[in-house]
Enzyme design. Structure first.
Site, PDB file in Angstrom:
ATOM      1  N   GLY A 119     -19.325   7.674  -0.730  1.00 42.99           N
ATOM      2  CA  GLY A 119     -18.329   8.012  -1.739  1.00 42.99           C
ATOM      3  C   GLY A 119     -18.440   7.064  -2.916  1.00 42.99           C
ATOM      4  O   GLY A 119     -19.512   6.554  -3.253  1.00 42.99           O
ATOM      5  N   LYS A 160       0.861  -1.183   0.000  1.00 42.31           N
ATOM      6  CA  LYS A 160       0.000   0.000   0.000  1.00 42.31           C
ATOM      7  C   LYS A 160       0.892   1.224   0.000  1.00 42.31           C
ATOM      8  O   LYS A 160       2.042   1.166   0.450  1.00 42.31           O
ATOM      9  CB  LYS A 160      -0.870  -0.012   1.261  1.00 42.31           C
ATOM     10  N   VAL A 197     -17.724   4.011  -3.361  1.00 40.42           N
ATOM     11  CA  VAL A 197     -18.309   2.698  -3.087  1.00 40.42           C
ATOM     12  C   VAL A 197     -19.722   2.832  -2.510  1.00 40.42           C
ATOM     13  O   VAL A 197     -20.675   2.197  -2.979  1.00 40.42           O
ATOM     14  CB  VAL A 197     -17.432   1.881  -2.107  1.00 40.42           C
TER      15      VAL A 197
END
Ligand code: NAD
Length: 349
Positions: free
Chosen positions: A178, A75, A180
């Protein structure tokens, strides 16, 4: 730092001309190159950013292992305000940092970054996914694919916990509207669920109200609502010693990463009779799409077929947790670690 968990590599990047300050964490490459998105967030301190990237990258190892993808876990975080500090040059500098790792880490969008930002990254590295694509091709914005997996996961959890095969009139609270959360509302609304929504952005709430007849609630109320399902789709750490005693939902199943503030919060959920869908299992739709796109040649239909494997995976975890009287998160973690260790042993042998 307790978030450190034998990570293979952590790189701090600084590019003064563009003011880039970024950290890339590679947790594991046992299953393949480390894949995971790049988050842009105004962390108050570097320590906070480091803790987040360490936690998120380990989550990606587990997520990719459980989704049976040939990728390890990594990440990146860029320290900055995504509403004010973005420039194409900043993302090009980030691309150079990614490129310097020679393919050990593959990036994509996450909270605070978009397809357009990844297009800038792609000017300086090929180790990037989640780019624009032609209709019918695998890839593009992972948000809707994550929403699809969460939708299917909610149905599996409702079936397991409430014995119901459909979502008609099932009350579902969604925290965060948002990329999703908004999409998820559309899928749930289409199946007749009654939606309660909260977001710090009033415009997002208004849109869900207009499009999906959702009931607006405040960000304080949303976690304690009298609903069947709570879907956290904002940020992590929402399930903690303060919020869990307030929960009235019987199922928690949402997209946010790292929903449990601490592992022991899973035990508190279990004790309260709440079925928790482990976040990195239910929210794998986006990385499944990113992975197919990265390898190339796949269709969107294949991505959707892969995402349809998520509910069975969750049901296996729910059943095993019930059989062994353990928490769902402990069962999922063990399954993920077994997959990682099995592969590591195979590589050594
Ligand atoms: P996003 O940034 O597009 O949306 C997050 C939303 O949450 C925003 O609308 C924001 O205003 C809202 N929000 C922030 N704080 C809030 C609060 N306290 N209460 C209510 N709302 C709040 O992010 P996204 O892409 O929709 O992702 C949502 C979550 O799902 C994140 O935790 C992300 O890491 C995770 N996730 C996303 C994907 C993906 O494909 N986008 C994949 C896996 C996991």
């Amino acid at each position: 730092m307790h978030e450190y968990d034998g990570h293979e590599l952590v790189v701090f990047g600084h590019d003064p001309p563009t003011s880039l300050r970024a950290i890339i964490a590679i947790h594991s490459t046992a299953l393949g190159p480390a894949a995971g998105g790049c988050r842009m967030w105004p962390y108050a301190t570097t320590t906070e950013a480091l803790a987040d990237v360490l936690r998120l990258s380990r989550g990606m190892s587990y997520k990719n292992a459980m989704a049976e993808l040939p990728f390890g876990g990594g990440k990146a975080v860029i320290i900055g305000d995504s509403r004010k500090a973005k420039t194409p040059e900043l993302f090009q500098a980030f691309g150079r940092l990614v490129d310097s790792l020679g393919g050990r880490y593959i990036t994509a969008e996450d909270v605070g970054t978009t397809i357009a930002d990844m297009a800038s990254v792609a000017r300086t590295t090929r180790f990037v996914s989640g780019l624009g694509r032609a209709p019918g091709e695998a890839g593009g914005d992972p948000g809707p694919k994550t929403a699809l997996g969460v939708h299917l996961g909610i149905k599996a959890a409702v079936k397991f916990r409430l014995g119901r095969a459909d979502l008609e009139a099932v009350r579902i609270a969604i925290q965060g509207l948002g990329g999703v959360g908004h999409h998820l509302c559309g899928l749930l609304h289409a199946e007749g669920a009654e939606l309660f929504v909260a977001d710090v952005r009033a415009a997002a709430v208004q849109k869900a109200r207009e499009q999906f007849k959702a009931h607006p609630v405040t960000v304080e109320e949303v976690l304690g609502l009298d609903v069947e399902v709570l879907a956290p789709c904002a940020l992590g750490g929402v399930l903690n010693s303060q919020s869990i005693p307030r929960l009235r939902a019987r199922v928690v199943a949402g997209a946010a990463n790292n929903q449990l503030a601490q592992g022991q919060d899973g035990s508190a959920l279990q004790a309260a009779g709440v079925l928790y869908a482990p976040d990195y299992v239910i929210n794998a739709g986006g990385i499944i799409s990113v992975a197919r796109e990265y390898h190339g040649g796949a269709s969107e239909a294949q991505v959707i077929a892969d995402i349809h494997a998520i509910p069975a995976r969750l049901t296996e975890i729910f059943e095993r947790a019930r059989r062994e009287n353990r928490t769902t998160n402990a069962v999922a973690d063990q399954m993920a670690r077994e997959r990682l260790a099995g592969r590591s042993r195979a590589l050594v042998a």
